[in-house]
Motif scaffolding. Structure first.
Motif, PDB file in Angstrom:
ATOM      1  N   GLU A 346       0.857  -1.192   0.000  1.00 45.32           N
ATOM      2  CA  GLU A 346       0.000   0.000   0.000  1.00 45.32           C
ATOM      3  C   GLU A 346       0.889   1.236   0.000  1.00 45.32           C
ATOM      4  N   MET A 347       0.541   2.207  -0.803  1.00 42.94           N
ATOM      5  CA  MET A 347       1.363   3.404  -0.980  1.00 42.94           C
ATOM      6  C   MET A 347       0.511   4.648  -0.778  1.00 42.94           C
ATOM      7  N   MET A 348       1.088   5.662  -0.170  1.00 43.12           N
ATOM      8  CA  MET A 348       0.383   6.924   0.022  1.00 43.12           C
ATOM      9  C   MET A 348       1.296   8.082  -0.376  1.00 43.12           C
ATOM     10  N   THR A 349       0.720   9.110  -0.956  1.00 47.13           N
ATOM     11  CA  THR A 349       1.450  10.330  -1.331  1.00 47.13           C
ATOM     12  C   THR A 349       0.710  11.520  -0.758  1.00 47.13           C
ATOM     13  N   CYS A 350       1.454  12.459  -0.193  1.00 44.20           N
ATOM     14  CA  CYS A 350       0.820  13.690   0.280  1.00 44.20           C
ATOM     15  C   CYS A 350       1.666  14.887  -0.137  1.00 44.20           C
ATOM     16  N   VAL A 351       0.983  15.976  -0.468  1.00 44.56           N
ATOM     17  CA  VAL A 351       1.633  17.236  -0.823  1.00 44.56           C
ATOM     18  C   VAL A 351       1.109  18.286   0.148  1.00 44.56           C
ATOM     19  N   PHE A 352       2.027  18.982   0.807  1.00 44.11           N
ATOM     20  CA  PHE A 352       1.614  19.954   1.833  1.00 44.11           C
ATOM     21  C   PHE A 352       2.502  21.191   1.757  1.00 44.11           C
ATOM     22  N   GLU A 353       2.079  22.241   2.432  1.00 44.54           N
ATOM     23  CA  GLU A 353       2.772  23.519   2.340  1.00 44.54           C
ATOM     24  C   GLU A 353       4.120  23.475   3.035  1.00 44.54           C
ATOM     25  N   PHE A 367       5.418   3.909   1.990  1.00 43.87           N
ATOM     26  CA  PHE A 367       4.985   2.533   1.778  1.00 43.87           C
ATOM     27  C   PHE A 367       4.782   1.831   3.108  1.00 43.87           C
ATOM     28  N   SER A 368       3.786   0.967   3.149  1.00 47.15           N
ATOM     29  CA  SER A 368       3.606   0.122   4.330  1.00 47.15           C
ATOM     30  C   SER A 368       4.765  -0.872   4.404  1.00 47.15           C
ATOM     31  N   ILE A 369       5.192  -1.173   5.625  1.00 44.39           N
ATOM     32  CA  ILE A 369       6.317  -2.090   5.857  1.00 44.39           C
ATOM     33  C   ILE A 369       5.907  -3.089   6.939  1.00 44.39           C
ATOM     34  N   ASN A 370       6.179  -4.376   6.712  1.00 46.33           N
ATOM     35  CA  ASN A 370       5.785  -5.401   7.681  1.00 46.33           C
ATOM     36  C   ASN A 370       6.651  -5.376   8.939  1.00 46.33           C
ATOM     37  N   ASP A 371       7.961  -5.375   8.769  1.00 41.80           N
ATOM     38  CA  ASP A 371       8.909  -5.424   9.886  1.00 41.80           C
ATOM     39  C   ASP A 371       9.862  -4.247   9.743  1.00 41.80           C
ATOM     40  N   PRO A 372       9.495  -3.068  10.264  1.00 39.70           N
ATOM     41  CA  PRO A 372      10.310  -1.866  10.045  1.00 39.70           C
ATOM     42  C   PRO A 372      11.785  -2.013  10.433  1.00 39.70           C
ATOM     43  N   PRO A 373      12.130  -2.548  11.634  1.00 35.51           N
ATOM     44  CA  PRO A 373      13.564  -2.687  11.961  1.00 35.51           C
ATOM     45  C   PRO A 373      14.293  -3.601  10.969  1.00 35.51           C
ATOM     46  N   GLY A 374      13.689  -4.753  10.662  1.00 36.37           N
ATOM     47  CA  GLY A 374      14.316  -5.668   9.714  1.00 36.37           C
ATOM     48  C   GLY A 374      14.390  -5.070   8.317  1.00 36.37           C
ATOM     49  N   ALA A 375      13.342  -4.335   7.930  1.00 31.82           N
ATOM     50  CA  ALA A 375      13.336  -3.718   6.609  1.00 31.82           C
ATOM     51  C   ALA A 375      14.410  -2.640   6.503  1.00 31.82           C
ATOM     52  N   GLU A 376      14.641  -1.899   7.579  1.00 35.66           N
ATOM     53  CA  GLU A 376      15.677  -0.865   7.542  1.00 35.66           C
ATOM     54  C   GLU A 376      17.067  -1.476   7.455  1.00 35.66           C
ATOM     55  N   ARG A 377      17.295  -2.574   8.164  1.00 35.23           N
ATOM     56  CA  ARG A 377      18.594  -3.253   8.067  1.00 35.23           C
ATOM     57  C   ARG A 377      18.825  -3.757   6.643  1.00 35.23           C
ATOM     58  N   MET A 378      17.800  -4.351   6.059  1.00 33.72           N
ATOM     59  CA  MET A 378      17.932  -4.839   4.683  1.00 33.72           C
ATOM     60  C   MET A 378      18.183  -3.682   3.721  1.00 33.72           C
ATOM     61  N   PHE A 379      17.559  -2.547   3.992  1.00 29.51           N
ATOM     62  CA  PHE A 379      17.745  -1.390   3.125  1.00 29.51           C
ATOM     63  C   PHE A 379      19.186  -0.875   3.211  1.00 29.51           C
ATOM     64  N   LYS A 380      19.744  -0.856   4.407  1.00 30.14           N
ATOM     65  CA  LYS A 380      21.139  -0.438   4.560  1.00 30.14           C
ATOM     66  C   LYS A 380      22.071  -1.354   3.780  1.00 30.14           C
ATOM     67  N   ASN A 381      21.816  -2.648   3.870  1.00 29.68           N
ATOM     68  CA  ASN A 381      22.645  -3.603   3.131  1.00 29.68           C
ATOM     69  C   ASN A 381      22.500  -3.408   1.622  1.00 29.68           C
ATOM     70  N   LEU A 382      21.282  -3.088   1.187  1.00 27.18           N
ATOM     71  CA  LEU A 382      21.051  -2.848  -0.231  1.00 27.18           C
ATOM     72  C   LEU A 382      21.870  -1.659  -0.717  1.00 27.18           C
ATOM     73  N   LEU A 383      21.912  -0.594   0.089  1.00 28.83           N
ATOM     74  CA  LEU A 383      22.686   0.585  -0.290  1.00 28.83           C
ATOM     75  C   LEU A 383      24.181   0.281  -0.334  1.00 28.83           C
ATOM     76  N   LYS A 384      24.647  -0.514   0.639  1.00 31.62           N
ATOM     77  CA  LYS A 384      26.075  -0.836   0.688  1.00 31.62           C
ATOM     78  C   LYS A 384      26.528  -1.666  -0.499  1.00 31.62           C
ATOM     79  N   THR A 385      25.659  -2.520  -0.984  1.00 35.47           N
ATOM     80  CA  THR A 385      26.035  -3.432  -2.073  1.00 35.47           C
ATOM     81  C   THR A 385      25.670  -2.897  -3.458  1.00 35.47           C
ATOM     82  N   THR A 386      25.069  -1.717  -3.483  1.00 32.19           N
ATOM     83  CA  THR A 386      24.700  -1.135  -4.774  1.00 32.19           C
ATOM     84  C   THR A 386      25.946  -0.658  -5.512  1.00 32.19           C
ATOM     85  N   PRO A 387      26.097  -0.992  -6.767  1.00 30.06           N
ATOM     86  CA  PRO A 387      27.261  -0.520  -7.540  1.00 30.06           C
ATOM     87  C   PRO A 387      27.308   1.001  -7.594  1.00 30.06           C
TER      88      PRO A 387
END
Length: 540
Positions: A346-353, A367-387
């Motif tokens: 599920e995704m939400m967008t808002c525009v505000f002043e 975006f909705s996230i099931n396991d925020p702590p685990g998702a953030e760790r995975m995201f950090k790893n994704l950034l580290k391994t990105t070319p």
């Protein structure tokens, strides 16, 4: 045989013949009236019509329009010169008839054609006995006069052309059964071709299915062909168009400060349209999963349970100014896979002043996230391994920002097109910033927007959900696939790349719609998509 008997027989025979003739006349008369009442006006509509307004009681419709709050404040929607002419002269037309409009004339169609213009339309109605004479008397009395009518020949048939006071000309094709009028003579010629050849909108398979599945005709129905809908401002160089779907019907209700458009679309072709994308998503529930800043003037929420299909659809839109490289395409694929793995359904967008009123408004997608702590760790790893990005070698960083004695890491992501494609808002460098907050993953093209969003929520400077509910959302379904809400007056003041999710029709008629708030929702049940639109008048 006696003369008296012969006279009796003659009288009796005369009476029988007279009664027979009278009965035959009445039968033929009733049959003619019935045929006129049952005449299918769609047999006249050219197949290139992009929309049709079906009016089953024109007197009731115009009365309802006059009673709207916006009409009382003298705000009118001038999208049809023909309808404005009809509305202005309806009461004069009724005065010319002792019994008001006939049943035939009280039912009308108005077809709209490209290019979009207030005169590029055709008005149709069936005719009862003496109805065309009534129309000509009105023209003679209130316009330049029927005596000035000109006649043009088209394929052996007459087109009457009436000069109007504003210098325009009204073309008219009339038979004993119907009349069709337009300010464009070429459209009347197309009407005549459609009627004589049988190749009219009544034969269109998709349109026939749409009308056939309509159980009851309401007072007013709009049929719209939504295969190509221009979006955003006319000054936008991107000139984005979107394919919503095929023929869609909308029942129209109005009263006080609200206009309701309740729609349904049965069209199920295999093209990649907005409605077909919705058919592949799971429904979501509830209007707002979280609070929004108090100055929010646009927000949307949608299901992205099949995010890849959503992304494929938006990839066809001209939202990006720069050329996308294979590097960015690879990052898009990684982000989609990451979101799907971590529950981004599920995704939400808002525009505000923004705090700085001279700056662009803030925009945040989450975006909705099931396991925020685990998702953030995975995201950090994704950034580290990105070319590394050959065009932006210093793209990666993490900055901890403090709000209300709390620290929030803000991640700068590699160049990608996900945010631009899903929101329509593109930036020059296509960098996106991410932050995890409140059980969701927040994304924005500006890190300050993320922090301002969090600050508003932490300080409880949020939108009043009860007020929003009273402004039209309460009439929408709790279970849906896509929805948005906008204050059109504020939307109209934004730059082109901020408003590409609003149909261009509203911008072309901004003087009227700036007085309204707009809510729209799409639900899907058993393959049938129901778009529902609510316009709420704000008042002067």
């Amino acid at each position: 045989m006696k003369l008296r008997v012969l006279m009796k027989i003659s009288v009796f025979t005369s009476i029988v013949l007279f009664c027979t003739a009278l009965i035959a006349y009445l039968f033929l008369r009733m049959t003619a009236v019935e045929n006129n009442e049952n005449f299918n006006l769609y047999k006249l509509v050219p197949t290139d019509a992009v929309a049709v307004l079906e009016i089953n009681d024109v007197e009731e419709l115009i009365g309802d329009i006059d009673e709207l709050d916006c009409s009382r404040d003298h705000h009118f929607l001038y999208i049809s010169h023909l309808f404005s002419l009809l509305k202005t002269n309806l009461y004069a037309l009724k005065e010319e008839s002792a019994h008001g409009l006939s049943r035939q004339m009280n039912q009308m169609l108005l077809s709209f054609h490209e290019p979009d213009s207030d005169k590029n339309q055709v008005l149709y109605c069936s005719l009862g006995t003496g109805d065309f004479g009534l129309i000509e008397r009105l023209i003679q009395k209130y316009f330049l006069g029927a005596s000035m009518v000109k006649t043009a020949q088209y394929k052996g048939k007459d087109i009457r052309i009436y000069p109007m006071p504003d210098g325009s000309f009204l073309s008219c094709y009339v038979t004993s059964q119907f009349v069709a009028v337009s300010f464009q003579k070429k459209l009347i010629e197309q009407v005549m071709d459609a009627y004589s050849s049988g190749h009219s909108l009544s034969r269109d398979p998709s349109f026939k299915m749409t009308r056939a599945k309509k159980p009851i005709n309401g007072a007013v129905t709009i049929y719209a062909r939504m295969q190509s809908l221009d979006m955003g401002k006319m000054t936008d160089g991107a000139f984005s168009t979107i394919s919503l779907g095929g023929w869609t019907e909308f029942d129209v209700r109005m009263g006080g400060k609200t206009l309701y458009f309740t729609g349904v679309s049965h069209d199920t072709d295999t093209c990649l349209t907005f409605m077909n994308v919705l058919r592949k998503q799971r429904a979501i529930e509830g209007f707002l999963p979280e609070s929004l800043p108090a100055t929010t003037f646009f927000f949307s929420r949608r299901s992205v349970s099949d995010l890849q299909t959503v992304f494929d659809f938006t990839s066809e839109q001209a939202y990006l100014d720069s050329v996308q490289s294979s590097y960015m395409h690879a990052r898009d694929a990684e982000l989609i896979a990451y979101l799907q793995e971590n529950g981004g359904v599920e995704m939400m967008t808002c525009v505000f002043e923004n705090k700085d009123t001279a700056a662009l408004p803030a925009v945040v997608m989450s975006f909705s996230i099931n396991d925020p702590p685990g998702a953030e760790r995975m995201f950090k790893n994704l950034l580290k391994t990105t070319p590394g990005d050959p065009l932006a070698p210093l793209w990666q960083f993490v900055e901890n920002r403090s709000i209300a004695s709390q620290f929030f890491p803000v991640y700068r992501m590699p160049r990608n097109t996900l945010f631009a494609r899903l929101t329509g808002i593109g930036t020059a460098d296509l960098h996106t910033y991410a932050c995890f907050y409140g059980g969701r993953m927040l994304l924005s093209p500006d890190p300050e927007h993320l922090l301002l969003y969090i600050e508003c929520i932490e300080n409880d400077d949020v939108i009043d959900l009860e007020t929003v509910s009273d402004e039209g959302i309460s009439d929408l379904s709790e279970l849906y696939h896509f929805m948005f809400f906008s204050d059109l007056e504020k939307v109209f003041d934004q730059p082109e790349n901020y408003v590409r999710l609003i149909p261009g029709f509203f911008f072309r008629n901004a003087e009227f719609f700036r007085h309204f708030k707009l809510s729209a929702q799409f639900t899907c049940t058993d393959g049938v998509v129901s778009p529902n639109v609510v316009l709420l008048y704000k008042g002067d």
